[in-house]
Design a protein around this motif. Sequence first.
Motif, short mmCIF file in Angstrom:
data_model
loop_
_atom_site.label_atom_id
_atom_site.label_comp_id
_atom_site.label_asym_id
_atom_site.label_seq_id
_atom_site.Cartn_x
_atom_site.Cartn_y
_atom_site.Cartn_z
N VAL A 48 0.88 -1.16 0.00
CA VAL A 48 0.00 0.00 0.00
C VAL A 48 0.92 1.21 0.00
O VAL A 48 1.69 1.41 0.94
CB VAL A 48 -0.92 0.02 1.25
CG1 VAL A 48 -1.75 1.29 1.28
CG2 VAL A 48 -1.81 -1.21 1.26
N LEU A 49 0.86 1.98 -1.06
CA LEU A 49 1.73 3.14 -1.16
C LEU A 49 1.28 4.24 -0.20
O LEU A 49 2.09 4.82 0.51
CB LEU A 49 1.73 3.66 -2.59
CG LEU A 49 2.81 4.65 -2.97
CD1 LEU A 49 4.19 4.09 -2.68
CD2 LEU A 49 2.69 5.00 -4.44
N GLU A 50 -0.01 4.51 -0.19
CA GLU A 50 -0.58 5.50 0.72
C GLU A 50 -1.98 5.05 1.11
O GLU A 50 -2.66 4.40 0.34
CB GLU A 50 -0.68 6.88 0.07
CG GLU A 50 0.65 7.52 -0.22
CD GLU A 50 0.50 8.95 -0.70
OE1 GLU A 50 -0.25 9.71 -0.08
OE2 GLU A 50 1.15 9.27 -1.71
N MET A 51 -2.42 5.46 2.31
CA MET A 51 -3.76 5.16 2.77
C MET A 51 -4.30 6.38 3.51
O MET A 51 -3.60 6.95 4.35
CB MET A 51 -3.76 3.95 3.70
CG MET A 51 -5.15 3.59 4.21
SD MET A 51 -5.15 2.25 5.43
CE MET A 51 -4.76 0.85 4.40
N THR A 52 -5.50 6.78 3.17
CA THR A 52 -6.18 7.86 3.88
C THR A 52 -7.36 7.24 4.62
O THR A 52 -8.20 6.59 4.02
CB THR A 52 -6.68 8.94 2.90
OG1 THR A 52 -5.56 9.43 2.16
CG2 THR A 52 -7.33 10.09 3.64
N VAL A 53 -7.40 7.45 5.93
CA VAL A 53 -8.47 6.90 6.77
C VAL A 53 -9.18 8.08 7.41
O VAL A 53 -8.57 8.87 8.13
CB VAL A 53 -7.90 5.97 7.86
CG1 VAL A 53 -9.02 5.36 8.67
CG2 VAL A 53 -7.03 4.90 7.24
#
Length: 64
Positions: A48-53
Amino acid sequence: MIHPGNVESELIPPEERERRRETEGYLAAEDVAASVLHMASLPLSASVLEMTVLPTQQPFVGRG
């Protein structure tokens, strides 16, 4: 890299915390931790390169 939305913290002044609670909501710190654990538990063949939660009520667009 993980980008958490509103996570309730003592670093936020009390009046701002209350305003955000009423209008945008908060994530539990445990939700952010679970997201990090999910990213770390992927097999070596995936990443996962980036994750926004975000909390479901928090607007994504238009944040300074």
